[in-house]
Design a protein around this motif. Sequence first.
Motif, PDB file in Angstrom:
ATOM      1  N   TYR A 242       7.500   4.234   3.159  1.00  0.00           N
ATOM      2  CA  TYR A 242       7.282   5.426   3.898  1.00  0.00           C
ATOM      3  C   TYR A 242       8.022   6.233   2.465  1.00  0.00           C
ATOM      4  CZ  TYR A 242       5.887   2.306   7.004  1.00  0.00           C
ATOM      5  OH  TYR A 242       4.651   1.352   7.731  1.00  0.00           O
ATOM      6  N   ASP A 243       9.070   5.564   1.512  1.00  0.00           N
ATOM      7  CA  ASP A 243       9.920   6.994   0.382  1.00  0.00           C
ATOM      8  C   ASP A 243       9.904   5.748  -0.960  1.00  0.00           C
ATOM      9  OD1 ASP A 243      11.868   4.200   0.419  1.00  0.00           O
ATOM     10  OD2 ASP A 243      12.926   4.432   2.116  1.00  0.00           O
ATOM     11  N   ALA A 244      10.474   6.685  -0.959  1.00  0.00           N
ATOM     12  CA  ALA A 244      11.015   6.679  -3.073  1.00  0.00           C
ATOM     13  C   ALA A 244      11.157   4.694  -3.255  1.00  0.00           C
ATOM     14  CB  ALA A 244      11.367   7.490  -3.939  1.00  0.00           C
ATOM     15  N   THR A 245      12.564   4.632  -2.587  1.00  0.00           N
ATOM     16  CA  THR A 245      13.341   3.293  -3.112  1.00  0.00           C
ATOM     17  C   THR A 245      12.317   2.495  -3.418  1.00  0.00           C
ATOM     18  OG1 THR A 245      15.158   4.324  -2.915  1.00  0.00           O
ATOM     19  CG2 THR A 245      15.081   1.885  -3.581  1.00  0.00           C
ATOM     20  N   PHE A 246      11.797   2.113  -1.890  1.00  0.00           N
ATOM     21  CA  PHE A 246      11.244   0.885  -1.369  1.00  0.00           C
ATOM     22  C   PHE A 246       9.722   0.618  -2.613  1.00  0.00           C
ATOM     23  CE2 PHE A 246      13.463   0.435   2.121  1.00  0.00           C
ATOM     24  CZ  PHE A 246      14.145  -0.727   2.435  1.00  0.00           C
ATOM     25  N   ALA A 247       9.139   1.973  -2.362  1.00  0.00           N
ATOM     26  CA  ALA A 247       7.621   2.241  -3.096  1.00  0.00           C
ATOM     27  C   ALA A 247       7.778   1.758  -5.111  1.00  0.00           C
ATOM     28  CB  ALA A 247       7.096   3.350  -3.170  1.00  0.00           C
ATOM     29  N   ARG A 248       9.205   2.062  -5.321  1.00  0.00           N
ATOM     30  CA  ARG A 248      10.135   1.726  -6.503  1.00  0.00           C
ATOM     31  C   ARG A 248       9.955   0.245  -6.179  1.00  0.00           C
ATOM     32  NH1 ARG A 248      11.615   4.017 -11.207  1.00  0.00           N
ATOM     33  NH2 ARG A 248       9.496   5.500 -10.915  1.00  0.00           N
ATOM     34  N   CYS A 249      10.152  -0.263  -6.097  1.00  0.00           N
ATOM     35  CA  CYS A 249      10.659  -2.035  -5.626  1.00  0.00           C
ATOM     36  C   CYS A 249       9.569  -2.526  -5.704  1.00  0.00           C
ATOM     37  CB  CYS A 249      11.508  -1.963  -4.697  1.00  0.00           C
ATOM     38  SG  CYS A 249      12.566  -3.498  -4.433  1.00  0.00           S
ATOM     39  N   MET A 250       8.476  -2.351  -4.542  1.00  0.00           N
ATOM     40  CA  MET A 250       7.203  -3.193  -4.796  1.00  0.00           C
ATOM     41  C   MET A 250       6.321  -2.833  -5.720  1.00  0.00           C
ATOM     42  SD  MET A 250       6.295  -1.756  -0.914  1.00  0.00           S
ATOM     43  CE  MET A 250       6.726  -1.710   0.499  1.00  0.00           C
ATOM     44  N   ASP A 251       6.635  -1.646  -6.074  1.00  0.00           N
ATOM     45  CA  ASP A 251       5.474  -1.834  -7.973  1.00  0.00           C
ATOM     46  C   ASP A 251       5.966  -2.308  -8.566  1.00  0.00           C
ATOM     47  OD1 ASP A 251       4.134  -0.608 -10.340  1.00  0.00           O
ATOM     48  OD2 ASP A 251       4.213   1.465  -8.934  1.00  0.00           O
ATOM     49  N   ASP A 252       7.702  -2.247  -8.856  1.00  0.00           N
ATOM     50  CA  ASP A 252       8.061  -3.636 -10.040  1.00  0.00           C
ATOM     51  C   ASP A 252       7.743  -5.024  -9.453  1.00  0.00           C
ATOM     52  OD1 ASP A 252       8.972  -1.472 -11.022  1.00  0.00           O
ATOM     53  OD2 ASP A 252      11.288  -1.215 -10.811  1.00  0.00           O
ATOM     54  N   ALA A 253       7.452  -5.492  -8.509  1.00  0.00           N
ATOM     55  CA  ALA A 253       7.076  -6.262  -7.868  1.00  0.00           C
ATOM     56  C   ALA A 253       6.275  -6.993  -8.100  1.00  0.00           C
ATOM     57  CB  ALA A 253       8.128  -6.672  -6.347  1.00  0.00           C
ATOM     58  N   GLY A 254       4.827  -6.061  -8.688  1.00  0.00           N
ATOM     59  CA  GLY A 254       4.098  -6.064  -8.646  1.00  0.00           C
ATOM     60  C   GLY A 254       2.165  -6.531  -7.757  1.00  0.00           C
TER      61      GLY A 254
ATOM     62  N   ASP B 108      -0.347  -4.441  -5.502  1.00  0.00           N
ATOM     63  CA  ASP B 108      -1.085  -3.642  -6.621  1.00  0.00           C
ATOM     64  C   ASP B 108      -1.246  -2.883  -5.950  1.00  0.00           C
ATOM     65  OD1 ASP B 108      -2.218  -5.611  -7.524  1.00  0.00           O
ATOM     66  OD2 ASP B 108      -2.707  -6.654  -6.229  1.00  0.00           O
ATOM     67  N   CYS B 109      -1.504  -2.414  -4.692  1.00  0.00           N
ATOM     68  CA  CYS B 109      -1.198  -0.792  -3.561  1.00  0.00           C
ATOM     69  C   CYS B 109      -0.406  -0.687  -2.695  1.00  0.00           C
ATOM     70  CB  CYS B 109      -2.749  -1.217  -2.937  1.00  0.00           C
ATOM     71  SG  CYS B 109      -4.335  -1.052  -3.722  1.00  0.00           S
ATOM     72  N   ILE B 110      -0.044   0.552  -2.487  1.00  0.00           N
ATOM     73  CA  ILE B 110       0.852   1.260  -1.507  1.00  0.00           C
ATOM     74  C   ILE B 110       0.439   1.526  -0.691  1.00  0.00           C
ATOM     75  CG2 ILE B 110       3.072   2.039  -1.214  1.00  0.00           C
ATOM     76  CD1 ILE B 110       4.075   1.285  -4.203  1.00  0.00           C
ATOM     77  N   LEU B 111       0.415   1.168   0.927  1.00  0.00           N
ATOM     78  CA  LEU B 111      -0.194   2.605   1.785  1.00  0.00           C
ATOM     79  C   LEU B 111       0.998   2.883   2.783  1.00  0.00           C
ATOM     80  CD1 LEU B 111      -2.371   2.851   3.822  1.00  0.00           C
ATOM     81  CD2 LEU B 111      -1.700   0.539   4.790  1.00  0.00           C
ATOM     82  N   VAL B 112       1.134   4.249   2.534  1.00  0.00           N
ATOM     83  CA  VAL B 112       1.959   5.406   3.776  1.00  0.00           C
ATOM     84  C   VAL B 112       1.452   4.992   4.483  1.00  0.00           C
ATOM     85  CG1 VAL B 112       2.930   7.358   3.535  1.00  0.00           C
ATOM     86  CG2 VAL B 112       2.894   6.318   1.753  1.00  0.00           C
ATOM     87  N   GLY B 113       1.658   3.800   5.618  1.00  0.00           N
ATOM     88  CA  GLY B 113       0.811   3.815   6.782  1.00  0.00           C
ATOM     89  C   GLY B 113       1.371   4.846   8.247  1.00  0.00           C
TER      90      GLY B 113
END
Length: 288
Positions: free
Chosen positions: A39-51, A53-58
């Motif tokens: 739901y925000d940039a910081t966690f999205a970047r952390c998830m992306d860096d962790a591998g 594949d898809c981020i859902l803004v739920g």
Amino acid sequence: MSVHPVEAAVSPAQRAPLSLPKLREMAQRGERIAVLTAYDATFARCMDDAGVDCILVGDSLGNVVQGEKSTLPVTLEHMAYHTRCVAQGRRAAWLVSDLPFGSYEASPRQAFDSAVALMQAGAQMVKLEGGGVTADTVRFLVERGIPVCAHLGLTPQRVHALGGFRVQGRDEAAAAQLKADAAALAEAGAAMVVLELVPSGLAREITLAHPGMLTIGIGAGAGTAGQVLVMHDMLGLTTGRRPRFVRDFTREPGSEPQAPGLSVAQAFARYAADVKAGCFPDEALHGY
């Protein structure tokens, strides 16, 4: 108060941006797709860096961010705001955003206008809930270049009509309806479908029947093309009773309560690795 920019502590190997063709290729070669909500940039970047594949803004942000009892109060403006935030943080992960309750049901044109708002905020795909009745809307969006993720089984926006958070498709008639809905959505062009709280065998049937429509399970067993969890749940922050299909990824399985937990970044990486390795979900522990 100042904060540091959203950057990874350790620069990860740069991943090429994911696309629908690449996600389909992953599924075709048997590589499971790891999806998490953000739901925000910081966690999205952390998830992306962790591998991931898809981020859902739920629209689950209504529950975990806004403190609402359901997703129903979430508005299109809320979704566009959080989509824009997440889009600022992602590097390579495919970005999906929920169309909230009341923003797409009236007509395909309403759905298109709402989808445009989310795409302009940074979404690469929009998600909507419901069965065959939404097929015309899915077709309308796809024909206009908007990738669509459907959502079957337990659909939180219809929780009152469904009588609560219950497993769907248990009896023969209900299972047949879910299969018919999945077929209609696949024919309409849905590229992805979330199967929520569906018996494992039924989810596997739908997955095998529609290889062109990527199935993402949550409480639907291990036979889908990928898995999704709400971020707060997989970080052990569930309020109240933890659903059966959730695992706390900040704890090593079988670890003692006093044992040190994993960091958020480590938990995201463990989730992605365990989904891809087939270690999560465990049918005995997390399936129906």
